[in-house]
Each structure stands twice: as C-alpha cells, then as structure tokens.
Design an enzyme around this catalytic site. Structure first.
Site, PDB file in Angstrom:
ATOM      1  N   LYS A 113       0.814  -1.212   0.000  1.00 26.70           N
ATOM      2  CA  LYS A 113       0.000   0.000   0.000  1.00 26.70           C
ATOM      3  C   LYS A 113       0.857   1.277   0.000  1.00 26.70           C
ATOM      4  O   LYS A 113       0.407   2.325  -0.443  1.00 26.70           O
ATOM      5  CB  LYS A 113      -0.923   0.022   1.224  1.00 26.70           C
TER       6      LYS A 113
HETATM    7  C1  PLP Z   1      -4.415  -4.863   0.840  1.00 29.25           C
HETATM    8  C2  PLP Z   1      -3.658  -6.125   0.833  1.00 29.25           C
HETATM    9  C3  PLP Z   1      -3.984  -7.193  -0.041  1.00 29.25           C
HETATM   10  C4  PLP Z   1      -5.166  -7.127  -0.969  1.00 29.25           C
HETATM   11  O1  PLP Z   1      -5.020  -6.143  -1.952  1.00 29.25           O
HETATM   12  P1  PLP Z   1      -6.322  -5.629  -2.763  1.00 29.25           P
HETATM   13  O2  PLP Z   1      -5.840  -4.492  -3.574  1.00 29.25           O
HETATM   14  O3  PLP Z   1      -7.299  -5.205  -1.693  1.00 29.25           O
HETATM   15  O4  PLP Z   1      -6.838  -6.765  -3.537  1.00 29.25           O
HETATM   16  C5  PLP Z   1      -3.178  -8.317  -0.043  1.00 29.25           C
HETATM   17  N1  PLP Z   1      -2.134  -8.430   0.791  1.00 29.25           N
HETATM   18  C6  PLP Z   1      -1.803  -7.447   1.657  1.00 29.25           C
HETATM   19  C7  PLP Z   1      -0.638  -7.648   2.562  1.00 29.25           C
HETATM   20  C8  PLP Z   1      -2.543  -6.265   1.712  1.00 29.25           C
HETATM   21  O5  PLP Z   1      -2.209  -5.284   2.563  1.00 29.25           O
END
Ligand code: PLP
Length: 497
Positions: A113
């Site tokens: 993120k």
């Molecule tokens: C947010 C997240 C996901 C999922 O990603 P999306 O974009 O919501 O599909 C998978 N793994 C981790 C560690 C995350 O923080």
C-alpha cells in the site's frame, strides 16, 4: 485523458477532479474514458531507466493535467532511499526457474500500500490546487489493516488535510492495530469499529454519499485513500511494468514473451492495476487471482456468479478478509466495453440481494484474462513452512496464499510461462503466524507479538523493518471504539471540533 464513472452519469472529469473526488458523485468509480496503449519501442525505452523514471513515464500517460514537474516532484518525494531503503524500490527475486517474487514491502509500513499512499498526498495536493478548491480535504479510510497505516504515514501533518481511519476492531492483526493506534500527527484520527471490513467499508461509502447533505457547511471536502480512488491505482500500474522490465534487463525473459502475475487479492485493487498494465500492452498471459477462504472472487471468476451471502472467515491473511470487492466494478465496466447500465444493474443487485450474475460472454472475457482459486489457512501455513525449508525464503501469509494458488494453477493448466508472484507484505507484519508455520505452535506460546519479531529475526537472519522495531515503546494515542452506526457522528465530531 478524461475520466468517467462506471455508473454512467459522470463524464469528462480531469484526473485532478477524479482524484480529489475519490468516488464519483453518482456512486460509481472513475475509470479512464479511453484505453491507453504503449508500444514495444516505448517499453524497450524503459528497460535501462530507474523506477522513478518508469513511474514518471506511466503516470504522465494517465494524469495528463498534471505537469511533468509536478509528477516528478511527487515521485521523488515518495520513492526515495529513506522511504524505501535497500538497493531497489521494487526488487524482483528469483525463487526458481519459473517463479519470481516482486517484493513490494520495502516501504515505511511494510506492505504494498505504501507505493500508492506515499504518493497520493502529493497528487491530491496538486489536484486541489488545480481545481481551485479552498476547503480542507478530509480523507476517510476504511482499512482491512494495511491501508490505514500506510495512509496515516502518507498524510500525517500534511497541511490542509485531515485523515480519519476506521478499522474493524477484531479484524486486524495485533501488529497492524498497534501500528495504527500509536500514530502520531496533529491531523489524524484512528477509530475501531465493532464489525468486519465489509461493514466498515460500507459505512465509509455511505458517509461519502450523505455527507454533503449532513454537513452542508462543512469546512472540508471529502476524498478517499482507499483503492476506490483512481489516484491509488495508477501508481500501482507502475510496478507491474517495472517487474517485466527488470526481468527483461536481467535476461530472464525476451519480449514479446508473456508472463503471468499472481496477486493475493481482497478488494481487487492491486490485481486491477495489473489488468490495466495488460490492457496497455504489457505482455501478460494470465492474471492469477489468489484469495483466502473468503473466496467470493474465486467463485465469481469460475462461474460468473458473485454471492456475498456466505460465512465470513477471519483468516491469517486479514488484509484479504473481504466479501465485497469494490474494484470488481471497474473490471466489469471495462470488459463490457463501458456498459454503465449493466454495471449499475449488477451493483444494485449486489446492494439489495447480496448477489449478481453476469452474462456468459462477460464471463468468457473475464476467464480469458483471469484464473482464480483460494487457499485455506492450513494450506497457507504449510506453504510458508515448505517455502522456507526449500528455498530459505520467508513468505508472509498473504503472499503464501498466492504461492499456494499458483501451485494449483500450474498443476491444473500446465502453463509453464514465467510467473511473478506479487509479494504484498513483510513477513514481520504477521510474525505470530509466520513463526508458528516455521517453528511450530509451541514456539509462539506465551510470547507477545513483539517478542516474536525477535524470534523471527533470530531464526531467519532477516532484519526487523524499522517501522516495526520500535513499536513496543510507542504510546497508544487512539482508543475510541464505536458501532458501525456511529461512524457518521464520529466524522461530524472530528470535523466540527
Ligand atoms: C491490501 C492487501 C492485499 C489485498 O489487496 P487488494 O488491492 O485489496 O486486492 C493483499 N495483501 C496485503 C498484505 C494487503 O495489505
């Protein structure tokens, strides 16, 4: 490049306006009005350049109302050595002859993120300037664990903004929670909601729709740091290109050789960025959508039938504990050739009945691009253990879901194309489960999450990421716990106090 809403009532928004709005005013999500294509020559031109230059090239194609200088400033302010220590921003590691890991967790909060949420405050700042907005921006976030912390780090003390993060009280890992409730900064608020992520996300979406009427004199305008905001998705497209270009540079692949990406998926944001990269012309064969036991997307991609009326599981990959995947709406809009009427009908069915079914031709189009399956917690733990034994490589539970699903894909299809597994989080972020997988249940008994950070570091010889190391010494600053029904009032209170 102009943007339009998936619900068909909003057209011709600039990128700046789309990013500032977060969600479209008609309840839909913003997408580019026309597809963007990149030629082989353009792609080749990016092989020898840095991550930052690749980012500038891709962002410039989508955010045409931002000047190159503004994009450059946003990129250099985000993807620098202090934020992403280590030799590369998004390193690609070879696990074996056919499988590579794209490590996206070298940023400040240890999850992918950070790629979008470090740069989003810059993009939003320029978006606000461009649109002539003079109000403060209030960023509302619903998080399944990782978005919250990444958004807080990105927006803390950013002038002209306030940020309120809602997280499901029982739905995040201990370390994820501590990362958030110890957040410093004068413009931040962190609130636990008694409920799961879907309820929290729904609450935030409702506030978006109603706030203009609830607080007409609001000193703020609202935006989102969730992946419903287009400004979250564009920066994520970059690392799919970067992974391909790095493999090409290292001589592992030769264009136009197609590769697969495996993406551990929850809200369908990360994998949607991969879809856009593919649509632009990046040589990608299949996008493998890996889910945990909350396997609503795996069922959808196999059958065309989306049904969230099912048991919600709390798994050891909590950032993927999601039954309403927001960004699927964008995919449906794209594969139907921008048929807002259809999308609207399916989304209304989802809202009212909790389910919808797409036509066969739509399903066929989805299946031509995507493949999907899920992994149970037990399979996930076994995958972490086996991968560590075989390759001396430590997977976090989300990435382990991806590896397990890839093994299923390979055995069922025999597709031997080179494949990149998107590694979404540092194993330290979920260390109790990782230690349990590697050393057995006993090793975790009577130990706090902090003690287990040290155990994992000692066992594997890896370094604890800086953002997690000093967590034990930090003061808890945010203690408010509310029911989902109280979210609106909490926002009003935060903005008017
Ligand atoms: C947010 C997240 C996901 C999922 O990603 P999306 O974009 O919501 O599909 C998978 N793994 C981790 C560690 C995350 O923080």
């Amino acid at each position: 490049m102009l943007y339009e809403s998936t619900r068909g009532k909003i057209h011709s928004f600039s990128a700046a306006r789309a990013i500032k709005s977060g969600m479209a005013p008609d309840g839909g999500l913003f997408v580019p009005s026309v597809p963007i294509h990149i030629t082989k020559q353009q792609l080749n031109g990016l092989v020898g350049v840095s991550y930052q230059e690749r980012a500038l090239y891709i962002l410039n194609l989508f955010l045409t109302d931002f000047t190159p200088a503004q994009l450059k400033e946003s990129i250099t302010g985000s993807y620098h050595q202090k934020n992403f220590p280590g030799p590369k921003i998004a390193p690609v590691k070879k696990l074996n002859a056919g499988l590579y890991l794209l490590e996206l967790w070298h940023g400040p909060t240890g999850a992918f993120k950070d790629f979008a949420l470090q740069i989003l405050p810059y993009l939003l700042h320029y978006a606000v300037t461009k649109t002539g907005e003079d109000k403060k921006i209030a960023i509302l976030v619903a998080t399944s664990g990782d978005t919250g912390k990444a958004a807080l780090e990105g927006f803390k003390d950013v002038e002209g903004t306030k940020i309120i993060v809602f997280y499901p009280a029982e739905g995040v890992s201990k370390i994820q929670e501590l990362q958030m409730v110890t957040q410093e900064g004068s413009n931040v608020r962190v609130v636990a909601v008694r409920g799961n992520f879907d309820q929290t996300q729904r609450g935030v979406k409702e506030i978006f729709k109603e706030m203009p009427y609830l607080l007409p004199e609001s000193p703020c305008c609202f935006s989102s740091a969730n992946s419903i905001n287009w400004g979250r998705l564009v920066p994520q497209i970059v690392y799919y290109f970067s992974a391909y270009l790095d493999l090409q540079k290292q001589g592992e692949i030769t264009p136009p050789e197609e590769i697969n990406f495996v993406v551990p998926t929850g809200n369908f944001g990360n994998i949607l960025a991969a879809f856009y990269a593919r649509q632009m012309g990046l040589p990608v064969r299949k996008l493998i959508c890996a889910t945990n036991q909350n396997n609503v997307l795996a069922d959808f991609i196999r059958t065309g039938f989306y049904d969230r009326n099912r048991i919600f599981y709390q798994t050891i990959s909590p950032s993927m504990d999601i039954l309403v995947a927001s960004n699927l709406e964008r995919l449906l809009y794209e594969v139907t050739g921008h048929k807002a009427v259809k999308v609207e009908k399916w989304m209304t069915d989802l809202q009212e009945k909790g389910r919808f079914q797409v036509d066969n031709d739509v399903l066929e189009k989805v299946k031509a691009i995507f493949w999907s399956d899920f992994a149970t917690d037990e399979e996930t733990l076994t995958t972490i253990k086996d991968t560590y034994r075989q390759y001396d490589y430590v997977l976090d539970p989300h990435t382990a879901v991806g590896k397990n699903v890839y093994a299923k894909y390979f055995s069922q299809t025999g597709d031997a194309s080179k494949t990149v597994l998107v590694s979404t989080a540092s194993p330290f972020k979920f260390c109790p489960h990782v230690v349990k997988a590697i050393l057995g249940e006993k090793a975790t008994q009577n130990k706090s999450a902090f003690e287990l950070l040290d155990v994992l570091a000692r066992t594997t010889g890896l370094e604890i990421p800086p953002g997690l190391k000093n967590l034990a010494q930090k003061t808890v600053r945010h203690t408010l716990v509310i029911d989902p029904a109280g979210m609106k009032q909490t926002v009003i209170n935060s903005l008017t106090s």
